[in-house]
Design a protein around this motif. Sequence first.
Motif, PDB file in Angstrom:
ATOM      1  N   MET A 173       0.822  -1.202   0.000  1.00  0.00           N
ATOM      2  CA  MET A 173       0.000   0.000   0.000  1.00  0.00           C
ATOM      3  C   MET A 173       0.861   1.259   0.000  1.00  0.00           C
ATOM      4  SD  MET A 173      -2.842  -1.263  -0.405  1.00  0.00           S
ATOM      5  CE  MET A 173      -3.668   0.334  -0.465  1.00  0.00           C
ATOM      6  N   ALA A 174       1.995   1.212   0.672  1.00  0.00           N
ATOM      7  CA  ALA A 174       2.910   2.357   0.635  1.00  0.00           C
ATOM      8  C   ALA A 174       3.453   2.554  -0.776  1.00  0.00           C
ATOM      9  CB  ALA A 174       4.052   2.140   1.631  1.00  0.00           C
ATOM     10  N   ALA A 175       3.767   1.433  -1.468  1.00  0.00           N
ATOM     11  CA  ALA A 175       4.258   1.539  -2.845  1.00  0.00           C
ATOM     12  C   ALA A 175       3.180   2.093  -3.768  1.00  0.00           C
ATOM     13  CB  ALA A 175       4.735   0.170  -3.335  1.00  0.00           C
ATOM     14  N   VAL A 176       1.922   1.652  -3.579  1.00  0.00           N
ATOM     15  CA  VAL A 176       0.810   2.167  -4.395  1.00  0.00           C
ATOM     16  C   VAL A 176       0.622   3.659  -4.152  1.00  0.00           C
ATOM     17  CG1 VAL A 176      -1.681   2.040  -4.759  1.00  0.00           C
ATOM     18  CG2 VAL A 176      -0.353  -0.063  -4.561  1.00  0.00           C
ATOM     19  N   ALA A 188       3.320   5.597  -5.897  1.00  0.00           N
ATOM     20  CA  ALA A 188       3.107   5.602  -7.346  1.00  0.00           C
ATOM     21  C   ALA A 188       1.981   6.553  -7.724  1.00  0.00           C
ATOM     22  CB  ALA A 188       2.802   4.184  -7.827  1.00  0.00           C
ATOM     23  N   ALA A 189       0.881   6.535  -6.960  1.00  0.00           N
ATOM     24  CA  ALA A 189      -0.252   7.400  -7.277  1.00  0.00           C
ATOM     25  C   ALA A 189       0.109   8.870  -7.112  1.00  0.00           C
ATOM     26  CB  ALA A 189      -1.443   7.043  -6.391  1.00  0.00           C
ATOM     27  N   ALA A 190       0.998   9.185  -6.182  1.00  0.00           N
ATOM     28  CA  ALA A 190       1.368  10.578  -5.941  1.00  0.00           C
ATOM     29  C   ALA A 190       2.090  11.189  -7.130  1.00  0.00           C
ATOM     30  CB  ALA A 190       2.233  10.671  -4.685  1.00  0.00           C
ATOM     31  N   ALA A 209       2.828  -4.639 -11.441  1.00  0.00           N
ATOM     32  CA  ALA A 209       1.485  -4.102 -11.650  1.00  0.00           C
ATOM     33  C   ALA A 209       1.553  -2.812 -12.445  1.00  0.00           C
ATOM     34  CB  ALA A 209       0.790  -3.854 -10.307  1.00  0.00           C
ATOM     35  N   CYS A 210       0.528  -2.601 -13.291  1.00  0.00           N
ATOM     36  CA  CYS A 210       0.396  -1.378 -14.089  1.00  0.00           C
ATOM     37  C   CYS A 210      -0.732  -0.535 -13.484  1.00  0.00           C
ATOM     38  CB  CYS A 210       0.092  -1.736 -15.541  1.00  0.00           C
ATOM     39  SG  CYS A 210      -0.140  -0.294 -16.614  1.00  0.00           S
ATOM     40  N   CYS A 211      -0.470   0.733 -13.245  1.00  0.00           N
ATOM     41  CA  CYS A 211      -1.444   1.641 -12.641  1.00  0.00           C
ATOM     42  C   CYS A 211      -2.179   2.419 -13.739  1.00  0.00           C
ATOM     43  CB  CYS A 211      -0.757   2.615 -11.692  1.00  0.00           C
ATOM     44  SG  CYS A 211       0.104   1.801 -10.325  1.00  0.00           S
ATOM     45  N   VAL A 212      -3.518   2.445 -13.658  1.00  0.00           N
ATOM     46  CA  VAL A 212      -4.352   3.139 -14.642  1.00  0.00           C
ATOM     47  C   VAL A 212      -5.035   4.314 -13.942  1.00  0.00           C
ATOM     48  CG1 VAL A 212      -6.252   2.915 -16.278  1.00  0.00           C
ATOM     49  CG2 VAL A 212      -4.722   0.963 -15.870  1.00  0.00           C
ATOM     50  N   TYR A 213      -4.934   5.511 -14.536  1.00  0.00           N
ATOM     51  CA  TYR A 213      -5.487   6.727 -13.934  1.00  0.00           C
ATOM     52  C   TYR A 213      -6.592   7.285 -14.828  1.00  0.00           C
ATOM     53  CZ  TYR A 213      -1.071   6.379 -11.393  1.00  0.00           C
ATOM     54  OH  TYR A 213      -0.021   5.942 -10.642  1.00  0.00           O
ATOM     55  N   GLY A 220      -6.448  12.250 -13.016  1.00  0.00           N
ATOM     56  CA  GLY A 220      -5.246  11.788 -12.346  1.00  0.00           C
ATOM     57  C   GLY A 220      -5.499  10.885 -11.166  1.00  0.00           C
ATOM     58  N   GLU A 221      -6.759  10.489 -10.937  1.00  0.00           N
ATOM     59  CA  GLU A 221      -7.061   9.595  -9.831  1.00  0.00           C
ATOM     60  C   GLU A 221      -6.804   8.143 -10.248  1.00  0.00           C
ATOM     61  OE1 GLU A 221      -7.844  10.391  -6.768  1.00  0.00           O
ATOM     62  OE2 GLU A 221      -7.704  12.542  -7.271  1.00  0.00           O
TER      63      GLU A 221
END
Length: 684
Positions: free
Chosen positions: A250-253, A256-258, A284-288, A292-293
Amino acid sequence: MCLEGSVTEDDDKSALIWAASCAVGGLAVLLFGGMTLGIGLIVPLCGAILIGIAGWLTGRRTLSPQLAPADLRAALDAASIALTGEDGIITHWSRGCEALYGWTAAEAIGRNKYALLSSTRPDGTSMPVVRFEQAGEQELLERRKDGATINVIERHLLLGSRPNRDARVVLKMLDISDRVSAESALRESESRLATATAAARIGVSNWNVPNGTIAWSSGSAERLGFPPGGINNFAEWEALVDADDVRDIMAAVARAAAVHQERIDFRYRLRQPDGSRRTIEGVACCVYDAGGELLEVVGTNIDVTDRVERDAALKAREVQLRSVLEAAPSPMVVTDGNAIILEFSPAAERLWGYAAGEVLGRSALPLIAPEDHARFTRVVTRQPAPEDSNPVRPAAAATAIASDGTRLSVEVYYGHARTPSGYLITLFCHDVSERLAAEQRFAELSAELNHVARQSAMSELAADLAHELNQPLSATANFLAAARMLIDQGEDGPRIGDLLRMAEEQTLRSGEIIRRLRDFLAKRDAEKSFQSIENIVREAVDLILFGTAHYDIRLTYDLDRHVDRVFADRIQLQQVLVNLLRNAVDVLLHQPRDAREIIITSRATIEGMAEIAVSDSGPGLPDAVSEQLYARFATTKSGSAMGIGLSISRRIVEAHGGTLVAENRPGGGATFRLTLPIIEEVEE
């Protein structure tokens, strides 16, 4: 191409409306299946087309009669539209059909459409009997004139029959081959992806961040060891994962989101129903969204439990080997196949005087003497054969060169180990300098002890030797005196010559006795050569028994002339026989004169050795002494005997590759048996 003579005006109107509707529907299909326009644009467009067609039909009579029907017929003729009877016989074939199928109107009209195009269902089954009862559609596989197969959507509308006119069917064909190919390629790609993920034991997850749901690819539960109900949301996942791992992920997520990072790596430990844990890791790939959320996290999950356990075991073994390396008393050096030093133990530092940092990454050749370089290079570059079941080789002697130039004698044990990058050679070195020096001192002491033993033996024979020498010397003096008297009396030459010859024989006899004694007492190194057992035995007997005639000792020989050649040191072997014979004589002196006998035999044993046995008729060996008979300072004699004769004798025989044993004879007395390797003579 015109429609006159085929349908009435009302039929024409109905067919045109339906065909236009089909065209609009086909356009919508194309837009939905292959174009990137949004739904909000497609619906208004279709509505506009329908409204335009309806408006055209309403105001058709007010339009110019020269323009509207011709333009409409041209537009419809360009579409893939055909008219058939209820039996499927073609009555109209537009230019669009000609372009789609390659058959001209002249070739198509009058033929059954489905027979002409070899129409089949998408699953390969044949077309059933056509029954057109109402408007509908079906997907078909049809063959062009050039033999190519295309996928089409066929929409049909039945025009009711009228007096003197059969019913007609309007067919509109839409080519969907590209869409079908794309769908097939997509399915094939999905199949390959599923196969690849199954082969790699990968589970693909899709975490919808706003609502917390998690979707998994097929087979993920079995590959990753999920509980029977699976993991369907974040709360279920969090309940099964180690708390520390949840916090780290969760800290890594959050990080990354920041910064809108696109990718994160993760690892977590998943608890199993049986209480064990499996380690999962992946990317994992992050989708915004547009704002930007973070919307989704799509990850690949791989079970790496076996690898983690192997790595842990490997690290533990590495720590263990490191501790062995640190604590090993013997110096250990590890090199690669080019003799480059990879490991240098503390014991090696003490032996050579170099710190590990001074030699790591450098050649090992400066650690050994130049004369050993070629042999050492052969050792480290030797690659064991696959069938070599003993990669550790016997010890090899070498000379080490310390940092201060001191030369050290070492024994080196080495072994090869195959690695992905080549071979590793582990060398265990033992400093044997002190041992060799001690062995040298012991050898010198042993030689000195042997010399003393021979001197002790001969000192006991001194009296007998003086008596034996006195006889030939006295005879020589008498013969010479008689010869002188004859000369003084003026006797002739022959008698004087005989006396001188006899005096010479006695003198030579005395010299031979002295020579044998001198050879026996000489302190020298062992000199092995081919020897005759009979000669060695008789010379030893001459040394011991020449003065024992007055003891009434009977001597018997039983020597096998076929077992006579051995490879031995003559003096050392005589020393053994002299010691055995002297012991026998000492024992027999306490026996009655008519019971004093020594028997010397030789024979071949079943082990292929030559055996020499010395037997006496004495009382035999005491039981208390037989167990320690060959120990130093063990003796059955009284007085000043040192008790080292048999110990030395046994060592001499064993050094020749044989054995020395003692046993009591059944009829009384003792027998000492010594064996030696037989040397077979080769006939030329």
